[in-house]
Design an enzyme around this catalytic site. Sequence first.
Site, short mmCIF file in Angstrom:
data_model
loop_
_atom_site.label_atom_id
_atom_site.label_comp_id
_atom_site.label_asym_id
_atom_site.label_seq_id
_atom_site.Cartn_x
_atom_site.Cartn_y
_atom_site.Cartn_z
N ASP A 12 -6.37 3.80 -3.18
CA ASP A 12 -6.60 3.67 -1.74
C ASP A 12 -8.08 3.64 -1.41
O ASP A 12 -8.53 2.89 -0.54
CB ASP A 12 -5.91 4.81 -0.99
CG ASP A 12 -6.33 6.20 -1.47
OD1 ASP A 12 -6.79 6.34 -2.62
OD2 ASP A 12 -6.18 7.16 -0.68
N GLY B 64 -8.95 7.04 -6.62
CA GLY B 64 -7.66 6.59 -6.13
C GLY B 64 -7.71 5.13 -5.69
O GLY B 64 -8.73 4.64 -5.20
N THR C 84 1.38 29.39 23.59
CA THR C 84 1.29 29.26 22.13
C THR C 84 1.18 27.80 21.69
O THR C 84 0.37 27.46 20.83
CB THR C 84 2.51 29.93 21.46
OG1 THR C 84 2.53 31.30 21.82
CG2 THR C 84 2.42 29.81 19.95
N GLY D 191 1.33 5.01 -0.05
CA GLY D 191 0.68 6.29 0.18
C GLY D 191 1.65 7.43 0.05
O GLY D 191 2.86 7.23 -0.15
N ASP E 200 0.86 -1.18 0.00
CA ASP E 200 0.00 0.00 0.00
C ASP E 200 0.90 1.23 0.00
O ASP E 200 1.49 1.57 1.03
CB ASP E 200 -0.91 -0.02 1.23
CG ASP E 200 -1.71 1.26 1.40
OD1 ASP E 200 -2.03 1.89 0.37
OD2 ASP E 200 -2.02 1.64 2.55
#
Length: 254
Positions: free
Chosen positions: A109, A107, A184, A8, A6
């Site tokens: 996926d 796609g 922050t 990606g 797979d």
Amino acid sequence: MLLAIDAGNTNIVFALFDNDKIKASWRRATNARHTGDEHLSFLAPLFRKEGIEQSEVKAAIIASVVPEVNFNLLKLCRDHFRCEPMLVDARLDIGIKILLDRPEEIGADRIVNAVGGVAAFKPPLLIVDFGTATTFDVVDGDGNYCGGAISPGINLSLQALHMAAAKLPAIDIAPSKNAIGKNTVDAIQSGIYWGYAGLIEGLIGRIKKEFGKPMTVIATGGLARLFEGAVKDIQHIDADITLRGLYKIYERNR
């Protein structure tokens, strides 16, 4: 054994199936410069650790959303496992209909996720895959793929915020206990985490309302567990949907 790959945008997952069971799986960063030989150098010690001989691999299947890596993955299978790998696209017999305006654009996926979802859960389904992009894929009550949505992944959003705002530090994504950050870093984590949770909840809600019927919501992908409990609409987390889909497609087309 079957080698399922797979590929990606962020990681490539390699998995070995012994019949229909996942024997082992590994992931490495996606890099188009990795040759077939380098992929083998990565896999060989992992095979040995699991007590698996290279010769035990008799077939391979690849789902890729990164065309640049395909050549070297094909070379890996052809040169080192002596097999011609099956490459997933909409032209294969996947066992479900793709009800899109242009099925050829979907796609790989999303194809394997739909197939893997139907193999494990009773449709209709909404499959949320947390990857480089977060995809929302809808499978109707007849088990047919009928569309969905794509949004930037949470890490992509975090990187974009850091790149566009020079004074904001780069941080790792983590669950935030409070919505009101007192510094922050806490403020960024709150905004990214709860903002993204809101995006997921909002899209799931809109999709369910538009679909108009009850549907099972499944999360998968590397960051799915990050939102476990935070997004109430997610009913199941299943890390193996993609790999299961690859196995099912191979078995159907072997």
